[in-house]
Design an enzyme around this catalytic site. Structure first.
Site, PDB file in Angstrom:
ATOM      1  CG  HIS A 176      -1.932  -0.951   1.435  1.00  0.00           C
ATOM      2  ND1 HIS A 176      -3.184  -0.776   0.234  1.00  0.00           N
ATOM      3  CD2 HIS A 176      -2.576  -2.092   2.284  1.00  0.00           C
ATOM      4  CE1 HIS A 176      -3.287  -2.348   0.728  1.00  0.00           C
ATOM      5  NE2 HIS A 176      -3.490  -3.028   1.513  1.00  0.00           N
ATOM      6  CG  ASP A 212      -2.682  -8.102   0.997  1.00  0.00           C
ATOM      7  OD1 ASP A 212      -2.073  -8.549   1.994  1.00  0.00           O
ATOM      8  OD2 ASP A 212      -3.885  -7.608   0.794  1.00  0.00           O
ATOM      9  CG  HIS A 214      -6.773  -5.525   1.632  1.00  0.00           C
ATOM     10  ND1 HIS A 214      -5.592  -6.260   2.909  1.00  0.00           N
ATOM     11  CD2 HIS A 214      -7.701  -5.240   2.194  1.00  0.00           C
ATOM     12  CE1 HIS A 214      -6.939  -6.237   3.605  1.00  0.00           C
ATOM     13  NE2 HIS A 214      -7.801  -5.753   3.783  1.00  0.00           N
ATOM     14  CG  ASP A 301      -4.925 -10.332   3.225  1.00  0.00           C
ATOM     15  OD1 ASP A 301      -4.766 -10.410   2.136  1.00  0.00           O
ATOM     16  OD2 ASP A 301      -4.733  -8.609   3.456  1.00  0.00           O
TER      17      ASP A 301
HETATM   18  N1  Q9C Z   1     -10.881  -2.734  10.750  1.00  0.00           N
HETATM   19  C1  Q9C Z   1      -2.591  -5.159   3.863  1.00  0.00           C
HETATM   20  O1  Q9C Z   1      -2.737  -6.622   4.277  1.00  0.00           O
HETATM   21  N2  Q9C Z   1      -7.319  -1.287   7.306  1.00  0.00           N
HETATM   22  N3  Q9C Z   1      -2.932  -3.704   5.274  1.00  0.00           N
HETATM   23  C2  Q9C Z   1      -8.994  -2.126   7.586  1.00  0.00           C
HETATM   24  C3  Q9C Z   1     -10.092  -2.895   9.407  1.00  0.00           C
HETATM   25  C4  Q9C Z   1      -7.042  -1.546   6.465  1.00  0.00           C
HETATM   26  C5  Q9C Z   1      -4.672  -3.948   5.111  1.00  0.00           C
HETATM   27  C6  Q9C Z   1     -10.086  -1.692   8.486  1.00  0.00           C
HETATM   28  C7  Q9C Z   1      -6.409  -2.798   5.773  1.00  0.00           C
HETATM   29  C8  Q9C Z   1      -4.808  -2.947   5.580  1.00  0.00           C
HETATM   30  C9  Q9C Z   1      -1.205  -5.286   3.844  1.00  0.00           C
HETATM   31 ZN    ZN Z   2      -4.025  -6.984   2.789  1.00  0.00          ZN
END
Ligand code: Q9C
Ligand code: ZN
Length: 360
Positions: A176, A212, A214, A301
């Site tokens: 990110h 991933d 995301h 994830d």
């Molecule tokens: N309540 C990676 O997997 N926030 N980043 C989510 C959860 C951000 C994930 C909110 C998630 C970022 C590298």
């Molecule tokens: Zn992620």
């Protein structure tokens, strides 16, 4: 482990010995500070699974290459990360017990080109969410993680006799993070650094496949106008899933990079059959692009038990992902990204590596 014996060359796994120096306390969620999902225990589980199941040779990285960091990130951003903690504590010694989180951001109607002197304003300039705390050890951990990515890339690029695969086993994650911003628990873009290191070592074209949950917004952004690094990401539909403001199918690259990005957003609830059809699409695009080396932004994830994500992959599916990636027959660098079902992260990551090695 009988089936693993025939490997002539072990996978090299560069693990970050300083990862636990980055241990955020809280992230902002729905009006409250909640415990961070991105914890040191995540990596400890992978390391202990790799002790149980020896898939590669563990190595520690050398010093981070500042010149290479500056090929991916801006000097003003790197300088901010390097001094953020001391500036924060200088404001008030009591800050030593608190994480740095932003409270103000420049939206597109405000200026990004001047770095303000006010510390909180600087924090907001360089991040896009309130879920990525900076702590006393964040810069050390992130630099050692970047060194893992760079060393893993150089290990597979070293020529004949070098292993076909290596891994950067690190946290905080990276995909990110953009040229001059952090967010999504990421500070330095390890996958982008690995891709650049492969380019610098002589691979004319490199591909980054981001699996991933995301969207890899930072990696996409870094290479968006470049023809030499193809980026593709399979992820939760940004209409409902983080990072929300990027990751749509119509983002295909720009200028020299036109056609050099492929986004494959999938709805929340997607299972392995649909997901792996998307992976086949991504891998076909990598082949069309003529990549000579591969970086896998390896988030797990996508797992059914992940607390912040909504795909339904099971642990055995990760063996098949590894095998599918091996079918490209490219020098491959795996870079650890997300995965928050802490107890299962180790098994799922090791399954990808084992599936890859068994198919290699
Ligand atoms: N309540 C990676 O997997 N926030 N980043 C989510 C959860 C951000 C994930 C909110 C998630 C970022 C590298
Ligand atoms: Zn992620």
């Amino acid at each position: 482990m009988e089936s693993l014996r025939h490997f002539s060359l072990p996978m090299l796994i560069f693990h970050n010995p300083e990862h636990s120096l980055h241990a955020g306390r809280h992230e902002m969620f729905r009006g409250r500070l909640v415990p961070c999902h991105e914890t040191p225990a995540r990596l400890d589980h992978v390391l202990s699974e790799l002790q149980r199941r020896p898939l590669g040779e563990l190595r520690t990285p050398g010093a981070p290459d500042r010149a290479l960091l500056e090929r991916i990130h801006t000097p003003r951003y790197l300088d901010f990360l390097a001094r953020a903690w001391q500036d924060w504590v200088a404001l008030d010694p009591a800050h030593a017990e608190l994480d740095i989180l932003p409270s103000v951001w420049p939206n597109p109607a405000l200026r990004h080109d001047v770095a303000p002197l006010n510390f909180s304003a600087q924090v907001g300039l360089f991040t896009f969410d309130a879920g990525s705390p900076i702590t006393a050890g964040t810069w050390s951990a992130a630099q050692a993680g970047a060194a893992c990515a760079i060393d893993a890339a150089r290990a597979v690029a070293a020529g004949s006799g070098s292993p076909r695969a290596a891994m950067a086993l690190t946290r905080p994650p990276g995909h990110h993070a953009g040229a001059d911003f952090y967010g999504g628990y990421c500070f330095l873009n390890n996958s982008a650094l690995a891709a650049q290191a492969l380019r610098d070592a002589g691979a004319a074209r490199v591909a980054v496949v981001d699996v991933d949950y995301h969207h890899g917004n930072g990696t996409q952004n870094i290479f968006y106008e470049r023809a030499d690094v193809f980026t593709t990401s399979i992820h939760g539909d940004p209409r409902t899933e983080y990072p929300f403001y990027l990751g749509y199918a119509d983002e295909r690259g720009h200028g020299a990079g036109e056609g050099g990005n492929l986004n494959l957003p999938l709805p929340a609830g997607t299972g392995f059959d649909t997901w792996s059809a998307a992976l086949q699409q991504a891998l076909a695009a990598v082949q069309r692009h003529g990549a000579q080396a591969l970086v896998v932004a390896l988030g797990v994830d996508t797992f059914e038990g992940d607390p912040i994500s909504r795909f339904t992959l099971g642990s055995p599916d990760y063996l098949r992902i590894g095998a599918a990636l091996a079918a490209l027959r490219l020098p491959t660098v795996f870079v650890m990204e997300g995965g928050y079902a802490v107890a299962e992260v180790g098994v799922n990551v090791a399954n990808v590596l084992q599936g890859f090695l068994e198919a290699a």
